[in-house]
Write an enzyme that holds these catalytic residues in place. Structure first.
Site, PDB file in Angstrom:
ATOM      1  N   GLY A  51      -2.694  -5.712  -6.683  1.00 28.58           N
ATOM      2  CA  GLY A  51      -3.905  -5.065  -6.169  1.00 28.58           C
ATOM      3  C   GLY A  51      -4.430  -5.912  -5.029  1.00 28.58           C
ATOM      4  O   GLY A  51      -3.653  -6.620  -4.383  1.00 28.58           O
ATOM      5  N   ASN A  92       4.113  -8.335   3.691  1.00 25.01           N
ATOM      6  CA  ASN A  92       3.329  -7.836   2.551  1.00 25.01           C
ATOM      7  C   ASN A  92       4.100  -6.785   1.758  1.00 25.01           C
ATOM      8  O   ASN A  92       4.023  -6.741   0.532  1.00 25.01           O
ATOM      9  CB  ASN A  92       1.987  -7.269   3.035  1.00 25.01           C
ATOM     10  CG  ASN A  92       0.928  -8.352   3.073  1.00 25.01           C
ATOM     11  OD1 ASN A  92       1.211  -9.512   2.771  1.00 25.01           O
ATOM     12  ND2 ASN A  92      -0.277  -8.009   3.457  1.00 25.01           N
ATOM     13  N   VAL A 112     -11.185 -12.938   5.921  1.00 28.60           N
ATOM     14  CA  VAL A 112     -10.312 -13.553   6.928  1.00 28.60           C
ATOM     15  C   VAL A 112     -11.129 -14.180   8.057  1.00 28.60           C
ATOM     16  O   VAL A 112     -10.887 -15.316   8.472  1.00 28.60           O
ATOM     17  CB  VAL A 112      -9.315 -12.502   7.472  1.00 28.60           C
ATOM     18  CG1 VAL A 112      -8.628 -12.981   8.728  1.00 28.60           C
ATOM     19  CG2 VAL A 112      -8.279 -12.193   6.400  1.00 28.60           C
ATOM     20  N   GLU A 152      -2.611 -12.708  10.016  1.00 33.82           N
ATOM     21  CA  GLU A 152      -2.973 -13.762   9.072  1.00 33.82           C
ATOM     22  C   GLU A 152      -2.235 -13.537   7.752  1.00 33.82           C
ATOM     23  O   GLU A 152      -2.079 -12.415   7.309  1.00 33.82           O
ATOM     24  CB  GLU A 152      -4.497 -13.727   8.857  1.00 33.82           C
ATOM     25  CG  GLU A 152      -5.013 -14.775   7.915  1.00 33.82           C
ATOM     26  CD  GLU A 152      -4.546 -16.176   8.286  1.00 33.82           C
ATOM     27  OE1 GLU A 152      -4.767 -16.616   9.431  1.00 33.82           O
ATOM     28  OE2 GLU A 152      -3.930 -16.843   7.428  1.00 33.82           O
ATOM     29  N   THR A 174      -4.843  -6.854  10.269  1.00 34.92           N
ATOM     30  CA  THR A 174      -3.513  -6.257  10.073  1.00 34.92           C
ATOM     31  C   THR A 174      -3.553  -4.829  10.631  1.00 34.92           C
ATOM     32  O   THR A 174      -4.300  -3.992  10.118  1.00 34.92           O
ATOM     33  CB  THR A 174      -3.186  -6.227   8.566  1.00 34.92           C
ATOM     34  OG1 THR A 174      -3.297  -7.557   8.060  1.00 34.92           O
ATOM     35  CG2 THR A 174      -1.795  -5.686   8.308  1.00 34.92           C
ATOM     36  N   CYS A 225      -4.925  -6.224   0.352  1.00 41.39           N
ATOM     37  CA  CYS A 225      -3.820  -6.107   1.315  1.00 41.39           C
ATOM     38  C   CYS A 225      -2.574  -5.391   0.807  1.00 41.39           C
ATOM     39  O   CYS A 225      -2.106  -4.457   1.457  1.00 41.39           O
ATOM     40  CB  CYS A 225      -3.432  -7.498   1.806  1.00 41.39           C
ATOM     41  SG  CYS A 225      -4.776  -8.261   2.715  1.00 41.39           S
TER      42      CYS A 225
END
Ligand SMILES: NC(=O)c1ccc[n+]([C@@H]2O[C@H](COP(=O)([O-])OP(=O)(O)OC[C@H]3O[C@@H](n4cnc5c(N)ncnc54)[C@H](O)[C@@H]3O)[C@@H](O)[C@H]2O)c1
Length: 437
Positions: free
Chosen positions: A257, A208, A14, A151, A122, A260
């Site tokens: 997988g 997510n 990131v 992000e 995160t 995140c």
């Protein structure tokens, strides 16, 4: 002319992509990482991991990018400081924010003039609030603002995603502060949401978790398909045409997988239980379905081959998805660990992730230099990552090398026409949730 002075702390996926993309947008960017070797490589112009298009954009913008092992230098030379350090899972599933708070301590010591501290990592809801408490004195002196700016990029597509986001989320305790950071994204045409820090933190986790839920949902439906004679590719297409549902993240397979989805799901479950004393029944089920999915594939192989002890099986694909060499939480790891326990002899090939996988798996399995090698003397091939090039392999050749021509397509990457061709060649084909009449 350079637009803004931007600092990046943490040059992982990131951080580096954020830095390179901000440089591409005309900003002056200074990047720091605690990993000295990484900084040495970056200074030499070497990108330390594979991501489509990154090396090219990095080279193009090298005059706007600089790298340092000193956090102080980043703080001195930038107005907007993005914290992009990792927030990995602890053993109990919680997000480990140790790195973030280490950086906050350094910021507390070094900040002398006005800075926007922007959390891109995160982090659980309430983290920005804790950061503000730690930086209270500096905030009272009007030297620091704490902004949450999660992000949403996807590895393998990261540059495109950063430059073409669906939305930008900026969390702050005032509209004015959030607008100040929104300036950095002014050339983007997407909605820019100005919300509270808590809203921003939760939007990231909820997004997510929702994506993970879609994947576990379709895998559950695929498992039902196998038992009722339906074909998940048709069922999934039929569901996805409903615009309220959409067809993204509805591909059945070995499960999700990566760095995140699993981590953020576990973090949210742990947060609910420990911090807010709420039992997240749905999120727990999403995780459970995902954990079982590779085992179902192994069960299928065992139904055809019986005892797997001493049998050689070829694995095609290791990274958690195509376009990256990232192996974090890759379903391949779970599958391989279980197959090794069964006494299977494994040989694997990945176009990009062999090196990273070797570091993780050591000598538990053999690694092939090219894809055909995994078929020599194999009783079955399992496709774990849907690299496009696997579609174009010479399957006649593969079949001639194998002891038994069994192909387990753990990603349902073959369409019906291709499957019929494979069957004509003599392959026994197995997908996930597919009834191929
Ligand atoms: N990878 C993704 O696809 C993705 C997408 C969206 C959000 N995120 C989130 O972004 C954050 C970063 O993820 P990533 O995948 O880039 O992680 P990463 O592990 O690839 O990178 C983290 C970097 O931070 C560095 N670091 C750790 N502690 C540091 C410190 N104290 N000072 C300076 N540098 C330090 C590490 O050396 C590493 O280079 C995580 O919170 C992740 O959940 C990741």
């Amino acid at each position: 002319m350079d637009k803004y002075k931007i600092g990046i702390i943490g040059c992982g996926y990131v951080g580096l992509i954020t830095g390179v993309c901000f440089a591409e947008l005309g900003n002056k960017v200074i990047c720091h990482d605690i990993d000295k070797e990484k900084i040495v490589k970056l200074k030499q112009g070497i990108v330390p991991f594979f991501e489509l298009g990154l090396a090219k954009m990095f080279t193009k913008n090298k005059n706007r990018l600089s790298f340092t092992i000193s956090v102080e230098e980043v703080i001195e030379n930038s107005d907007y400081i993005f914290i992009c350090v990792g927030s990995p899972s602890r053993n109990n599933g919680e997000a480990d924010t140790t790195s973030l708070f280490r950086v906050i301590d350094q910021i507390n010591s070094y900040v002398k003039t006005y800075k926007m501290i922007i959390i891109k990592s995160t982090v659980p809801v309430g983290t920005a609030k804790k950061v503000k408490e730690l930086l209270k004195e500096k905030i009272e002196q009007d030297l620091i603002e704490v902004i949450s700016n999660p992000e949403f990029l996807r590895e393998g597509n990261a540059i495109y995603d950063f430059m073409n986001p669906d939305r930008i989320v900026i969390g702050a305790d005032s509209f004015k502060k959030a607008k100040n950071v929104a300036r950095l994204y002014q050339t983007f045409s997407c909605p820019i949401l100005l919300v509270s820090n808590e809203d921003a933190e939760l939007i990231k986790y909820a997004s997510n978790n929702f994506l993970a839920m879609k994947i576990s949902f379709i895998n559950e439906i695929a498992n039902i398909c196998e038992r009722v004679g339906a074909d998940i590719s048709k069922v999934s297409y039929g569901i996805g045409l409903d615009h309220r549902i959409g067809n993204n993240y509805l591909q059945a397979g070995l499960g999700f997988g990566g760095p995140c989805l699993t981590k953020d799901l576990k973090a949210m479950i742990a947060f609910c239980k420990r911090v807010i004393t709420y039992e997240p029944h749905l999120l727990k089920a999403v995780l459970k379905v995902n954990e079982l999915q590779p085992e179902l594939v192994i069960k299928k192989v065992k139904e055809v081959l019986g005892n797997l002890e001493g049998k050689r099986i070829g694995i095609l694909g290791l990274s958690f998805k195509p376009g990256t060499d990232d192996m974090r939480n890759a379903p391949a790891l779970k599958l391989i660990t279980s197959l090794v326990k069964e006494g299977t002899e494994l040989i694997a090939y990945d176009p990009k992730a062999n090196k990273v996988a070797k570091e993780l798996l050591k000598d538990q399995i053999e690694f092939a230099k090219e894809p055909y090698q995994v078929s020599y003397q194999s009783y079955a091939l399992i496709i774990v990552t849907e690299w496009k090039e696997f579609l174009d392999l010479d399957y006649e050749k593969i079949k001639s090398y194998m002891i038994k021509p069994i192909l387990v397509d753990g990603r349902n990457m073959f369409d019906n026409d291709r499957i019929q061709k494979l069957k004509k060649m003599g392959f026994q084909y197995f997908g996930v949730g597919r009834n191929l009449l």
